[in-house]
Design a protein around this motif. Sequence first.
Motif, short mmCIF file in Angstrom:
data_model
loop_
_atom_site.label_atom_id
_atom_site.label_comp_id
_atom_site.label_asym_id
_atom_site.label_seq_id
_atom_site.Cartn_x
_atom_site.Cartn_y
_atom_site.Cartn_z
N GLY A 14 -1.28 -8.82 -3.58
CA GLY A 14 -0.92 -10.21 -3.37
C GLY A 14 0.53 -10.41 -3.73
O GLY A 14 0.97 -9.95 -4.79
N VAL A 15 1.31 -11.04 -2.84
CA VAL A 15 2.77 -11.09 -3.04
C VAL A 15 3.33 -12.51 -2.97
O VAL A 15 4.55 -12.70 -3.07
N ARG A 16 2.47 -13.51 -2.81
CA ARG A 16 2.92 -14.90 -2.69
C ARG A 16 2.86 -15.63 -4.03
O ARG A 16 2.08 -15.27 -4.91
N GLY A 17 3.64 -16.70 -4.12
CA GLY A 17 3.56 -17.57 -5.28
C GLY A 17 2.95 -18.90 -4.91
O GLY A 17 2.83 -19.25 -3.74
N ARG A 28 2.48 -10.32 8.50
CA ARG A 28 3.19 -9.08 8.15
C ARG A 28 3.37 -8.89 6.64
O ARG A 28 3.30 -7.76 6.15
N TYR A 29 3.58 -9.98 5.93
CA TYR A 29 3.78 -9.86 4.48
C TYR A 29 2.53 -10.23 3.69
O TYR A 29 2.38 -9.80 2.55
N GLY A 30 1.65 -11.00 4.28
CA GLY A 30 0.41 -11.39 3.61
C GLY A 30 0.51 -12.75 2.96
O GLY A 30 1.60 -13.25 2.68
N GLY A 31 -0.66 -13.34 2.70
CA GLY A 31 -0.69 -14.69 2.15
C GLY A 31 -1.38 -14.83 0.81
O GLY A 31 -1.54 -15.94 0.31
N ASN A 32 -1.80 -13.72 0.19
CA ASN A 32 -2.48 -13.80 -1.10
C ASN A 32 -1.50 -13.95 -2.26
O ASN A 32 -0.37 -13.49 -2.21
N THR A 33 -1.98 -14.60 -3.32
CA THR A 33 -1.15 -14.82 -4.51
C THR A 33 -1.19 -13.58 -5.43
O THR A 33 -1.98 -12.67 -5.22
N PRO A 34 -0.33 -13.54 -6.47
CA PRO A 34 0.05 -12.29 -7.13
C PRO A 34 -1.05 -11.38 -7.66
O PRO A 34 -1.95 -11.80 -8.39
N CYS A 35 -0.95 -10.13 -7.28
CA CYS A 35 -1.75 -9.06 -7.85
C CYS A 35 -1.10 -7.73 -7.49
O CYS A 35 -0.89 -7.43 -6.32
N VAL A 36 -0.74 -6.95 -8.51
CA VAL A 36 -0.16 -5.63 -8.32
C VAL A 36 -0.96 -4.63 -9.16
O VAL A 36 -1.22 -4.88 -10.34
N ALA A 37 -1.37 -3.53 -8.55
CA ALA A 37 -2.12 -2.49 -9.26
C ALA A 37 -1.27 -1.24 -9.40
O ALA A 37 -0.55 -0.87 -8.47
N MET A 38 -1.35 -0.63 -10.55
CA MET A 38 -0.66 0.63 -10.79
C MET A 38 -1.68 1.68 -11.21
O MET A 38 -2.50 1.45 -12.11
N GLN A 39 -1.65 2.81 -10.53
CA GLN A 39 -2.46 3.96 -10.93
C GLN A 39 -1.53 4.88 -11.71
O GLN A 39 -0.62 5.50 -11.14
N MET A 272 11.10 -5.45 0.58
CA MET A 272 10.39 -6.72 0.56
C MET A 272 8.92 -6.44 0.28
O MET A 272 8.27 -5.68 1.01
N ALA A 273 8.37 -7.03 -0.77
CA ALA A 273 6.96 -6.81 -1.10
C ALA A 273 6.07 -7.36 0.01
O ALA A 273 6.31 -8.43 0.56
N ARG A 274 5.04 -6.61 0.35
CA ARG A 274 4.05 -7.04 1.33
C ARG A 274 2.71 -6.46 0.94
O ARG A 274 2.63 -5.42 0.26
N GLU A 275 1.66 -7.11 1.31
CA GLU A 275 0.32 -6.63 0.98
C GLU A 275 0.08 -5.25 1.60
O GLU A 275 0.40 -5.02 2.77
N GLY A 276 -0.46 -4.36 0.80
CA GLY A 276 -0.75 -3.01 1.26
C GLY A 276 0.35 -2.01 0.96
O GLY A 276 0.12 -0.79 1.06
N LEU A 277 1.54 -2.49 0.60
CA LEU A 277 2.65 -1.59 0.29
C LEU A 277 2.30 -0.72 -0.92
O LEU A 277 1.81 -1.21 -1.94
N ILE A 278 2.55 0.59 -0.79
CA ILE A 278 2.33 1.54 -1.88
C ILE A 278 3.63 2.26 -2.16
O ILE A 278 4.25 2.82 -1.25
N LEU A 279 4.05 2.26 -3.42
CA LEU A 279 5.27 2.94 -3.83
C LEU A 279 4.94 4.02 -4.85
O LEU A 279 4.05 3.85 -5.68
N GLN A 280 5.67 5.11 -4.77
CA GLN A 280 5.48 6.23 -5.69
C GLN A 280 6.59 6.21 -6.73
O GLN A 280 7.77 6.16 -6.38
N VAL A 281 6.23 6.27 -8.00
CA VAL A 281 7.21 6.35 -9.08
C VAL A 281 7.41 7.83 -9.44
O VAL A 281 6.43 8.54 -9.72
#
Length: 308
Positions: A14-17, A28-39, A272-281
């Motif tokens: 979720g990337v919206r406020g 394209r970017y999604g409409g859900n409010t904030p949630c970020v998961a880290m594995q 730009m954050a969007r729903e479904g985006l996955i980044l590798q650290v």
Amino acid sequence: MSRIENQFTVQFWGVRGSIPCPGSSTVRYGGNTPCVAMQVGGNRLIFDCGTGVHVLGQSLLSQMPVEGHIFFTHSHWDHMQGFPFFSPAFIKGNQFNIYGAIAPDGSTIEQRLNDQMLHPNFPVPLQIMQANLNFHNIKAGQPIQIDEIIIETRHLNHPGEAVGYKVNWHGGSAVYITDTEHLPDRLDENVLWLAHDADILIYDSTYTDDEYHSPKSPKIGWGHSTWQEAVKVAQAANVKTLVIYHHDPGHNDDFLDNVGKQVLEKFPGAIMAREGLILQVPVLDPLSESIDLSGKLTWCKKNGRREF
């Protein structure tokens, strides 16, 4: 180590406020409010429970039993409204540790989650959740340790207070800074402290500078920042990858596309954050690290050593 135990990934649910904004103009970017998961190795960390956490929860139903750590920045509605719809919390055998700072009125994160599920606002109480829920009161400025993960915390400039988080593991770091307002005359020291040398900086960029200073409808004092300030922070803190986050619900896909182009001109590689985006650290080989768990917490990074 297995593949997952040696990885540090960040996924956006979720990337919206402010309020969910589903529709044809936000696909394209999604409409859900904030949630970020880290594995992070073998640990699942979840930051905020906006409506995006419902989608995350549905994806976890095939992985029972589920364990995780949920961190709240604060308890404004858009950051906790998805929690009552987080399906894994209703299933016996799952376990979640839930962290949040005590609010200015003295209420704990457990009390606030409980209150939003009371009649007449919600049909079932928090106590109906069958998962094992362990609540932890945290204090901004004090680090949190989960196995070899060190999570740094700092106060953010937001009405009602908020907490920013920096997750450090095996030399890699990801920072979650949402719902913070930049200062008028300088960069916020707490924000800079968290962002310093971060591999990924997720930053509240709700407005543009023009919107923030608009003569007709200024956003000063509303508790949010701009993408221009995000760039300033990323440059000053030597951030590797900047992620523009917490999009205003009034900004459609085309508007955000345009913002993304402008950000890239100022900070190459920004996302730009969007729903479904996955980044590798990127992380170091565990054998090259040094972690003293008995006293001071230290670890080696590519450019030196950082200490608490």
